[in-house]
Scaffold this active site. Sequence first.
Site, PDB file in Angstrom:
ATOM      1  N   GLU A 154      -5.568  -8.693   1.411  1.00  0.00           N
ATOM      2  CA  GLU A 154      -6.198  -8.313   2.810  1.00  0.00           C
ATOM      3  C   GLU A 154      -7.853  -7.997   2.717  1.00  0.00           C
ATOM      4  O   GLU A 154      -7.932  -7.360   1.602  1.00  0.00           O
ATOM      5  CB  GLU A 154      -5.412  -7.083   3.439  1.00  0.00           C
ATOM      6  N   GLU A 206       0.947  -1.076  -0.123  1.00  0.00           N
ATOM      7  CA  GLU A 206      -0.061   0.038  -0.105  1.00  0.00           C
ATOM      8  C   GLU A 206       0.794   1.175   0.058  1.00  0.00           C
ATOM      9  O   GLU A 206       0.765   2.072   0.995  1.00  0.00           O
ATOM     10  CB  GLU A 206      -1.053  -0.062   0.983  1.00  0.00           C
TER      11      GLU A 206
HETATM   12  C1  BGC Z   1      -3.061  -2.278   6.135  1.00  0.00           C
HETATM   13  C2  BGC Z   1      -3.018  -2.887   7.572  1.00  0.00           C
HETATM   14  C3  BGC Z   1      -4.340  -2.359   8.374  1.00  0.00           C
HETATM   15  C4  BGC Z   1      -5.431  -2.393   7.568  1.00  0.00           C
HETATM   16  C5  BGC Z   1      -6.626  -2.093   8.339  1.00  0.00           C
HETATM   17  C6  BGC Z   1      -4.384  -1.898   5.673  1.00  0.00           C
HETATM   18  O1  BGC Z   1      -4.751  -0.678   5.316  1.00  0.00           O
HETATM   19  O2  BGC Z   1      -2.139  -2.812   5.232  1.00  0.00           O
HETATM   20  O3  BGC Z   1      -1.672  -2.764   8.146  1.00  0.00           O
HETATM   21  O4  BGC Z   1      -4.012  -2.706   9.559  1.00  0.00           O
HETATM   22  O5  BGC Z   1      -5.526  -1.847   6.297  1.00  0.00           O
HETATM   23  O6  BGC Z   1      -6.549  -0.878   8.569  1.00  0.00           O
END
Ligand code: BGC
Length: 447
Positions: A352, A163
């Site tokens: 994610e 990111e």
């Molecule tokens: C990030 C994580 C973060 C998650 C939730 C993502 O933007 O890679 O490190 O904890 O979102 O906010």
Amino acid sequence: MSFRKDFVWGAATAAYQVEGAAYEGGKGLSIWDTACENGHFVFNGHTAKVGCDHYHRFREDVALMKKMGLKAYRFSVSWPRLMPHGTGELNPEGVRFYNDLIDALLEAGIEPYMTLFHWDYPYELFLKGGWLNPESPKWFEAYAVNIAKLFSDRVKHFITVNEPQCFIGCGLYQAVHAPFLSCPPEEALLAWHNTLKANGLATRALRANAKGSVQVGLTVATDVLMPATEADKATIVKENFTLRGDNFFSNALFTDPAVLGKYPENLASAFRANFTYDEKDMEIIKCDPDFLGLNIYHGKYITSDGKGGIRDVVPDMNVPFTDMRWPVTPESLYYGPKTYWERYHLPVYITENGVAVSEWLSADKKLHDPARIEYIRSYLEQLRRAASEGVDVRGYFYWSLMDNFEWKEGFSKRFGLVYVDYNTQERTPKDSAAYYAGIIRENGENL
Ligand code: BGC
């Protein structure tokens, strides 16, 4: 068609959010260590000095992963733990920690997916200008060479950066992530450009120095736009990759240069910036990633404004919001992968996806989280829809394996499949952990 037979079911974490041991084992400082120490940036003055103590408890955590049936674990290497000064010498204790973690994972039958950089930038390099320094791509390249030489005999999937939208956009432009700066747009774009060069050099360095064949990709934060009406479907790919305003989260901004070798044409005007660069840099920046990692938590519905543009459609008042105040929009896990696939035709991993819920242990000492279960179920249903339409989705990593340090929100947001008591470090798998284990067993057939 459903999920592929070899679909990679995983969970993710990042070094600074879980490791702790911030001042142990020969580790150098990162910009998140110093930002936390300052005391003013993070909720309630929380710091991740101890975090989830994953540094000492990783074997227990790997055992939890094994119990859940995880096929893969996505974690990041702390650059200053491996190279305390950012450049130069390696830290043997850091090398040992990641070797031990990788070996424990492989022994448990879990594939390591390694991210090189998830925001904990070496403080010493920050003092030299960080991503603004013209040497910064080379620093990252040298780090990637070390990573390949040390770990590629056992790690076969690498993610260069996590990111850039956040560590440049939020960190250097909007001042909401470390190092909490709001540079003028020219400088933020220069840092962006250097990150793209770093990504290009590191991708090549990983391939050139790897022992055996490896897959190298990158992970972006997404800004998923979803069509509000049937008519909007026809233009949704184009709209998703149109740069509007000074938006570092705009989908085209990182992947267009890295994959297609070009910036959006309106880059300088959108940012109202006097930004130029050497065209030759594009030869470094375009690096043919093997896959794209997409982090997708939510999206927004848009529709045509009737004048050639688009407008947001205000969500209906029943739309639920998570503890991060993000709308719950399962279709983002359909339109996100689909639009990226249609633009780039590269395999996609959801690196994610997950939800923070305000929650605590019940009297039975368990953590019942039906909202997380429904979140996972409804989002995966949409991911399966994308897969069934031919989008090449290779895997899904729930964020996060366990509750952890949520950046400027400190420990106040809980995303985990496993509840962590930060006083005792006791781990309690939530109901969702058992639910996810079932999904993995059935390869997502019965959502
Ligand atoms: C990030 C994580 C973060 C998650 C939730 C993502 O933007 O890679 O490190 O904890 O979102 O906010």
